[in-house]
Design an enzyme around this catalytic site. Sequence first.
Site, PDB file in Angstrom:
ATOM      1  N   LYS A   1       0.824  -1.215   0.000  1.00 44.87           N
ATOM      2  CA  LYS A   1       0.000   0.000   0.000  1.00 44.87           C
ATOM      3  C   LYS A   1       0.855   1.261   0.000  1.00 44.87           C
ATOM      4  O   LYS A   1       0.481   2.269  -0.621  1.00 44.87           O
ATOM      5  CB  LYS A   1      -0.957   0.008   1.175  1.00 44.87           C
ATOM      6  CG  LYS A   1      -0.327   0.248   2.539  1.00 44.87           C
ATOM      7  CD  LYS A   1      -1.380   0.325   3.615  1.00 44.87           C
ATOM      8  CE  LYS A   1      -0.754   0.506   4.992  1.00 44.87           C
ATOM      9  NZ  LYS A   1      -0.100   1.816   5.160  1.00 44.87           N
ATOM     10  N   THR A   2       2.004   1.242   0.686  1.00 48.49           N
ATOM     11  CA  THR A   2       2.861   2.427   0.704  1.00 48.49           C
ATOM     12  C   THR A   2       3.377   2.727  -0.695  1.00 48.49           C
ATOM     13  O   THR A   2       3.418   3.885  -1.125  1.00 48.49           O
ATOM     14  CB  THR A   2       4.041   2.225   1.672  1.00 48.49           C
ATOM     15  OG1 THR A   2       3.536   1.960   2.980  1.00 48.49           O
ATOM     16  CG2 THR A   2       4.920   3.470   1.724  1.00 48.49           C
TER      17      THR A   2
ATOM     18  N   ASP B   1      -4.086   7.475   4.944  1.00 52.79           N
ATOM     19  CA  ASP B   1      -3.561   6.128   5.176  1.00 52.79           C
ATOM     20  C   ASP B   1      -4.163   5.557   6.459  1.00 52.79           C
ATOM     21  O   ASP B   1      -4.585   6.306   7.344  1.00 52.79           O
ATOM     22  CB  ASP B   1      -2.034   6.206   5.292  1.00 52.79           C
ATOM     23  CG  ASP B   1      -1.377   4.838   5.248  1.00 52.79           C
ATOM     24  OD1 ASP B   1      -2.029   3.868   4.837  1.00 52.79           O
ATOM     25  OD2 ASP B   1      -0.193   4.745   5.627  1.00 52.79           O
ATOM     26  N   GLU B   2      -4.205   4.239   6.575  1.00 51.19           N
ATOM     27  CA  GLU B   2      -4.696   3.546   7.772  1.00 51.19           C
ATOM     28  C   GLU B   2      -6.084   4.055   8.173  1.00 51.19           C
ATOM     29  O   GLU B   2      -6.351   4.340   9.352  1.00 51.19           O
ATOM     30  CB  GLU B   2      -3.715   3.733   8.947  1.00 51.19           C
ATOM     31  CG  GLU B   2      -2.296   3.280   8.648  1.00 51.19           C
ATOM     32  CD  GLU B   2      -2.127   1.770   8.620  1.00 51.19           C
ATOM     33  OE1 GLU B   2      -3.147   1.048   8.666  1.00 51.19           O
ATOM     34  OE2 GLU B   2      -0.979   1.308   8.514  1.00 51.19           O
TER      35      GLU B   2
ATOM     36  N   GLN C   1      -7.413  -5.166   9.973  1.00 49.78           N
ATOM     37  CA  GLN C   1      -6.368  -4.729  10.895  1.00 49.78           C
ATOM     38  C   GLN C   1      -6.827  -3.582  11.792  1.00 49.78           C
ATOM     39  O   GLN C   1      -6.020  -2.834  12.328  1.00 49.78           O
ATOM     40  CB  GLN C   1      -5.112  -4.311  10.122  1.00 49.78           C
ATOM     41  CG  GLN C   1      -4.473  -5.452   9.348  1.00 49.78           C
ATOM     42  CD  GLN C   1      -3.148  -5.054   8.727  1.00 49.78           C
ATOM     43  OE1 GLN C   1      -2.134  -4.868   9.413  1.00 49.78           O
ATOM     44  NE2 GLN C   1      -3.137  -4.920   7.419  1.00 49.78           N
TER      45      GLN C   1
ATOM     46  N   ARG D   1       2.620 -10.565  10.529  1.00 51.91           N
ATOM     47  CA  ARG D   1       3.916  -9.907  10.731  1.00 51.91           C
ATOM     48  C   ARG D   1       5.050 -10.808  10.244  1.00 51.91           C
ATOM     49  O   ARG D   1       6.159 -10.337  10.007  1.00 51.91           O
ATOM     50  CB  ARG D   1       4.166  -9.589  12.216  1.00 51.91           C
ATOM     51  CG  ARG D   1       3.193  -8.650  12.905  1.00 51.91           C
ATOM     52  CD  ARG D   1       2.921  -7.390  12.135  1.00 51.91           C
ATOM     53  NE  ARG D   1       1.742  -7.551  11.294  1.00 51.91           N
ATOM     54  CZ  ARG D   1       1.419  -6.752  10.280  1.00 51.91           C
ATOM     55  NH1 ARG D   1       2.214  -5.753   9.962  1.00 51.91           N
ATOM     56  NH2 ARG D   1       0.323  -6.943   9.577  1.00 51.91           N
TER      57      ARG D   1
END
Length: 735
Positions: free
Chosen positions: A32-33, A217-218, A248, A598
């Site tokens: 996504k970044t 973002d997020e 998330q 993770r």
Amino acid sequence: MTDLSKLNPEQRKAVQTIDGAVLILAGAGSGKTRALTYRMAHMLDEGIPAWQILMITFTNKAAREMRERVDRLCEGKAEEAWIMTFHACCARILRRDIEKLGYKREFSIYDEDDKTVVIKRICKQLNLDDKQYPPRMIKSVISDAKNRMLTPTEWLDENPDARSKPIFKVYSEYENTLKSNNALDFDDLLVKTLELLASHPPVLESYQNKFRYIMVDEYQDTNVAQYQLVRLLAGERRNLCVVGDDDQSIYSWRGADIRNILSFEKDFPGCTVIKLEENYRSTGNILSAANRVISNNAARKSKELWSSADKGEKIRFFRALDEREEASFVADSIRRLAMAGIPYGEMAVLYRTNAQSRVLEEALVRRGIKYGVYGGLKFYDRKEIKDAIAYLRLLVNPADDVSLRRVINEPKRGIGDSTVDMLAAYAANTGSTLLNAALNADDIGIGARATGALKNFSSLLSELLALMFQMSPVDFIQELMDKTGLIKQYEKSNDPEDVSRVENLKELVSAVAEYERQNPEEGILGFLENVALVTDTDRLDEKTQTVTLMTLHSAKGLEFGAVFLTGLEEGIFPIARAMMEETELEEERRLMYVGITRAKKYLFLSCARNRLLFNQRQSNPVSRFVGEIPSALLIDARSASQPSSLSPSSPNQRLSAYRSQTSLSADGSKTNSAFGGALTNFNPGDRVRHRIFGVGTVLAYSAKNGIARVDFGSPYGIKDLDCHLPVLRKVEKEL
């Protein structure tokens, strides 16, 4: 022009869809970044001015990473774009226009400790029992109310019971205190920005015209205030792109509302929805486990992670007899991974609550394994640093009574609590600040000694205030250290803690120097604002060479080669209070999903049949989240086979610390009970290849332990490697 050939089709669509409302559902590790930074670069290529773009992140670390990536793609063309956190964005808006709300531009930003100090003082004034009304609880209530945009009166309307009235009084007085101190807390940065935009339409219109394109973002982590801010700024243009993953969303306890992302399509009818599901982080087996676990949640958007990489290692499951055997299993597994060439910095041990770390730490210490506990005391939370910062805040904002109380007798100058109480009474009677009371020491009626000390303190502040406007920030902070004696008081001591304090204060000077180099026009006020906006999530050293221990909440956004999820028992994870409420249970499951994703290559799951925690011996079943993972994806770390049952073994099962035991697999090759990999035998003289160390020569091999000693030559030299892990392969022919 930005080269988009490195993007997958979904990422490319996200980058090229510029106008209108866009919802990008970005699964864990889906790039996504990259999509966001390429999107901004593409917008600049299309002729959109940088100053019309606002990109909002949740951490300073993410903002820095975004800025650096965009600059690399665009060669500095994005300089005028706002790429920053919600709170930094709001602070910048307020610095320009907060006077319209009756504040001065030099307002202080109170941190959590400052809030606690104010609330404790108010509780004392109201004679509240701190056991019945703990300041920490009241602080949480106030923060939650502000995140939901509730004034003290509105909060009381929601909570009309008798117990709430004292909290209402504290909340009301807390707001009055902040206003009189020309101070805001972290939550106020959002609340006051919304108040400013709502009550002053010309200000809102100016920012709506400025920010024609907004990216967030997020988005799954936004609270009510952040949601309202985004919608206000987007205005009628609706050029709003939000990126997030509802799977998330794990921060409801601090105000995040998953409904913001789940309702985006309803809020913006006709919006474009793009799903990023290709994962670039984890192996196929890890992703399969994550998908199966999270599929049990009802409140989510449909999506499934996948990878073009191979399935990788199976997930190791270990059920210990108690928490100490679990810790031994984790520590010994870490040592084996290190012997296989996996750096300690690529390993993380995750747990649901901080209290679980103690036994894990002890096991690592016994084996001499270096580790770091993420979430410890931050640099700017250290006493000596907070003292220096308080001096700066007081000089910038003389109405800041909290900062004055902190430094008035620091270092010791003979001004005790009783004197400060008399100053406070004088200030209350005259409607002035504590500093003004100190400047009028002769009128207060205190003893000659205290009066003299107050006059010396006032003279010191007056001198420093004059110097602040004459000197550069770094020269001034050095002068402040000298004139206040902050460093000198510790230099006389040989106590290691005092030596460390001297080093920390000198490091603060370095921090000011670095900020001044990067922001030559901002001055001390800008530095203070930057300090106030630093969060714990910005401070993890990415180059650490130690094993990381952290809570699952802290691990979000990070990745490691090997991850250990510990304490997987009902009542521990999921925690007991979540087991009777479906929405809370679903958030616990999302936390499990975060933990699983993770891991890049190795994932270990562990639990204990009984556990001493919070001074109570507990015996709980295996977590339901383990049961939601297909057994075909798991290997029992004791038997190197698929777990046939997750129920307790027979009472006579032998207590065994994790050792390098081997057993025969179906094809007759040896397998390791912990890692389940086929064991290759080597002979001295064999040429072998390692993925990190390259080609080497086997010097010795122990069939009993499966350990090979290999000489890789310069620069790596001789390594002892565990052949139970698939890290070595024979080189049949050398070209």
